[in-house]
Design a protein around this motif. Structure first.
Motif, PDB file in Angstrom:
ATOM      1  N   LYS A  27       0.834  -1.199   0.000  1.00 48.66           N
ATOM      2  CA  LYS A  27       0.000   0.000   0.000  1.00 48.66           C
ATOM      3  C   LYS A  27       0.870   1.250   0.000  1.00 48.66           C
ATOM      4  N   PHE A  28       0.481   2.206  -0.836  1.00 50.73           N
ATOM      5  CA  PHE A  28       1.241   3.454  -0.932  1.00 50.73           C
ATOM      6  C   PHE A  28       0.957   4.313   0.283  1.00 50.73           C
ATOM      7  N   ASP A  29       2.028   4.710   0.974  1.00 52.52           N
ATOM      8  CA  ASP A  29       1.888   5.503   2.195  1.00 52.52           C
ATOM      9  C   ASP A  29       2.403   6.934   2.044  1.00 52.52           C
ATOM     10  N   GLY A  30       2.838   7.291   0.845  1.00 48.37           N
ATOM     11  CA  GLY A  30       3.326   8.640   0.602  1.00 48.37           C
ATOM     12  C   GLY A  30       4.830   8.776   0.778  1.00 48.37           C
ATOM     13  N   THR A  31       5.497   7.731   1.272  1.00 48.35           N
ATOM     14  CA  THR A  31       6.941   7.832   1.498  1.00 48.35           C
ATOM     15  C   THR A  31       7.749   6.995   0.521  1.00 48.35           C
ATOM     16  N   SER A  32       7.132   6.010  -0.098  1.00 50.58           N
ATOM     17  CA  SER A  32       7.860   5.151  -1.033  1.00 50.58           C
ATOM     18  C   SER A  32       7.816   5.757  -2.441  1.00 50.58           C
ATOM     19  N   ASN A  33       8.412   5.064  -3.397  1.00 51.72           N
ATOM     20  CA  ASN A  33       8.503   5.527  -4.769  1.00 51.72           C
ATOM     21  C   ASN A  33       7.128   5.464  -5.443  1.00 51.72           C
ATOM     22  N   PHE A  34       6.514   6.620  -5.656  1.00 54.49           N
ATOM     23  CA  PHE A  34       5.181   6.672  -6.244  1.00 54.49           C
ATOM     24  C   PHE A  34       5.163   6.098  -7.652  1.00 54.49           C
ATOM     25  N   GLY A  35       6.168   6.411  -8.460  1.00 53.18           N
ATOM     26  CA  GLY A  35       6.211   5.937  -9.840  1.00 53.18           C
ATOM     27  C   GLY A  35       6.208   4.425  -9.934  1.00 53.18           C
ATOM     28  N   MET A  36       6.971   3.771  -9.063  1.00 55.07           N
ATOM     29  CA  MET A  36       7.023   2.306  -9.069  1.00 55.07           C
ATOM     30  C   MET A  36       5.684   1.728  -8.599  1.00 55.07           C
ATOM     31  N   TRP A  37       5.099   2.324  -7.565  1.00 53.79           N
ATOM     32  CA  TRP A  37       3.789   1.885  -7.081  1.00 53.79           C
ATOM     33  C   TRP A  37       2.745   2.047  -8.176  1.00 53.79           C
ATOM     34  N   GLN A  38       2.747   3.197  -8.831  1.00 55.31           N
ATOM     35  CA  GLN A  38       1.783   3.473  -9.885  1.00 55.31           C
ATOM     36  C   GLN A  38       1.905   2.455 -11.018  1.00 55.31           C
TER      37      GLN A  38
END
Length: 102
Positions: A30-41
């Protein structure tokens, strides 16, 4: 599972998003705002593609009814929100169009 093997890629954790597919399971932290957004997306878009929901990220097709388009958008937004932490989900919980979530 219907028509495929049940594959589990690691043990699911309480912080992961488990999305079941016809040929296995995909897990996205789950994206928490601290990890790599591009990879999560990228991972979430891959799941949408596997679920054949990625068309909701484009413009509505002419041959699609308004009812079908709303259902597709609702399903797409749901998957995206399931892959967000509670804190991040708060910002998009009322969005109904997949494009606005990005």
């Amino acid at each position: 599972m219907k028509g495929g093997r049940n594959r589990n890629f690691g043990n699911p954790s309480s912080s992961g998003c488990r999305c079941t597919m016809s040929n296995g399971k995909f897990e996205v932290k789950k994206f928490d705002g601290t990890s790599n957004f591009g990879m999560w997306q990228c991972k979430v878009v891959d799941i949408l593609i596997q679920q054949e929901l990625d068309i909701a990220l484009d413009n509505r097709r002419d041959d699609m009814t308004e009812k079908d388009w709303r259902k597709l958008n609702t399903q797409t937004c749901s998957i995206i929100r399931l892959c967000l932490t509670k804190e991040q989900k708060y910002f998009v919980m009322r969005e109904t169009n997949g494009k606005k979530l990005w």
